[in-house]
Design an enzyme around this catalytic site. Structure first.
Site, PDB file in Angstrom:
ATOM      1  N   LYS A 134      -1.724  -3.098   8.123  1.00  0.00           N
ATOM      2  CA  LYS A 134      -2.602  -2.714   9.071  1.00  0.00           C
ATOM      3  C   LYS A 134      -2.806  -3.616  10.315  1.00  0.00           C
ATOM      4  O   LYS A 134      -2.317  -4.599  10.337  1.00  0.00           O
ATOM      5  CB  LYS A 134      -4.121  -3.067   8.325  1.00  0.00           C
ATOM      6  CG  LYS A 134      -4.183  -2.064   6.918  1.00  0.00           C
ATOM      7  CD  LYS A 134      -5.629  -2.403   6.339  1.00  0.00           C
ATOM      8  CE  LYS A 134      -6.043  -1.401   5.266  1.00  0.00           C
ATOM      9  NZ  LYS A 134      -7.292  -1.741   4.532  1.00  0.00           N
ATOM     10  N   ARG A 136       0.980  -0.975   0.098  1.00  0.00           N
ATOM     11  CA  ARG A 136      -0.021   0.044   0.032  1.00  0.00           C
ATOM     12  C   ARG A 136       0.848   1.302  -0.114  1.00  0.00           C
ATOM     13  O   ARG A 136       1.923   1.161   0.634  1.00  0.00           O
ATOM     14  CB  ARG A 136      -0.849  -0.051   1.205  1.00  0.00           C
ATOM     15  CG  ARG A 136      -1.906  -1.213   1.443  1.00  0.00           C
ATOM     16  CD  ARG A 136      -2.492  -1.123   2.751  1.00  0.00           C
ATOM     17  NE  ARG A 136      -3.373  -2.382   2.732  1.00  0.00           N
ATOM     18  CZ  ARG A 136      -3.020  -3.375   3.457  1.00  0.00           C
ATOM     19  NH1 ARG A 136      -1.651  -3.688   3.959  1.00  0.00           N
ATOM     20  NH2 ARG A 136      -3.786  -4.377   3.700  1.00  0.00           N
TER      21      ARG A 136
END
Length: 316
Positions: free
Chosen positions: A191, A166
């Site tokens: 995450k 990401r």
């Protein structure tokens, strides 16, 4: 003239709207949201903020922590009573869901009050990948310039496509998160603070070496700066900064405005799957918590195989 200058002051947002603007910046940089989408989400979330402030006045920005699912359902009922269409309500709820997911991911809320919310849902668009030739054309764009920034950009694009990270993970990298000797890899924090190490190929290694040896010393203003990728001020490059960089190269490559930071992530996953990598391995590389999130790429690959079949089979 003094009076005119005194009138030019930056608009200070109320505390309740500050997380909304942070979320909108995230949408633009991380998701590549268009100006129209961002404007629509801003309108939707400010409408929710007004609804909340009427019922929870003078909380000085703590309102979002007090919102629960019943509160959001009341907001939806209020929209229905005011004659909004199902499509409009669905869009507003999509904005609310995304916003609270962002607050949760950023650690500002322990959990999203929109989880499990039963409302009209908009159709989900499958991620779009670009072709191998388009990837090559995009990655070659920085090489046509000779500046330290261009060498940095080449390294970032190579690493992003080599790893499927990401963009937030990319710009969060520190210098000691990269190993270029032996079996090269990049270590990133995904995450839920979950760390993963991702191997990188020789072209990405070469681009990183070139950046570290020839470009980063020109960008770094402080010897102790930890950030791997720096802007012209010698500070860590932001998500917004990377998005603007990618947008410029995508335009130069003739790829148009549809290319976003997530495009390279989607392309990485799709190309790896088409190349024969098992889905579980791709899940691990992408940092997906659930295999169901990764399985969307099997649909893309199946569509690709179908088209190739139609082109190749003599009776198709």
């Amino acid at each position: 003239m003094v009076v005119a200058l005194n009138r030019i002051r930056p608009v200070k947002l109320p505390p309740i709207l500050q997380p909304v603007e942070q979320f909108l910046q995230f949408l633009a940089a991380e998701k590549g949201a268009s100006g129209n989408t961002t404007a629509a989400y801003r309108n939707d979330l400010r409408q929710l903020a007004d609804f909340i402030r009427e019922r929870l006045p003078d909380k000085n920005g703590a309102e979002w922590k007090l919102v629960n699912r019943a509160f959001i359902q009341d907001f939806i009922l209020d929209l229905k009573s005011r004659g909004y269409s199902e499509a409009s309500i669905a869009r507003k709820v999509a904005a609310v869901r995304s916003f609270f997911a962002f607050l949760t991911a950023e650690g500002l809320l322990p959990r999203s009050p929109a989880d499990g919310l039963s409302t009209p849902r908009l159709g989900k668009t499958l991620p779009k990948a670009i072709s191998l030739n388009e990837v090559d054309e995009l990655l070659e764009q920085p090489a046509r310039r000779g500046t330290p920034e261009a060498k940095r950009d080449r390294a970032m694009l190579e690493v992003l496509y080599a790893t499927g990270m990401r963009v937030t993970e990319l710009v969060s990298l520190d210098g000691d998160n990269v190993r270029l000797e032996g079996q090269p890899f990049v270590r990133c924090l995904g995450k839920n603070a979950k760390e993963r190490s991702i191997p990188i190929h020789e072209q990405a290694v070469e681009a990183l070496r070139n950046y570290l040896d020839e470009a980063r010393p020109h960008l770094a203003h402080e010897k102790n700066e930890k950030a791997l990728f720096l802007n012209r001020r010698g500070e860590r490059l932001t998500r917004q900064g990377f998005w603007l960089i990618l947008k410029g190269y995508a335009k130069a490559a003739g790829l148009g405005p549809s290319v976003t930071p997530h495009t390279l992530r989607h392309s990485f996953a799709t190309h790896m799957l088409r190349g024969g990598m098992p889905l579980r391995s791709i899940q691990e590389l992408l940092g997906h918590a659930n295999i169901s999130t990764t399985q969307v790429y099997t649909h893309l690959t199946s569509e690709y195989v179908r088209k190739e079949y139609q082109k190749a089979h003599p009776r198709a």
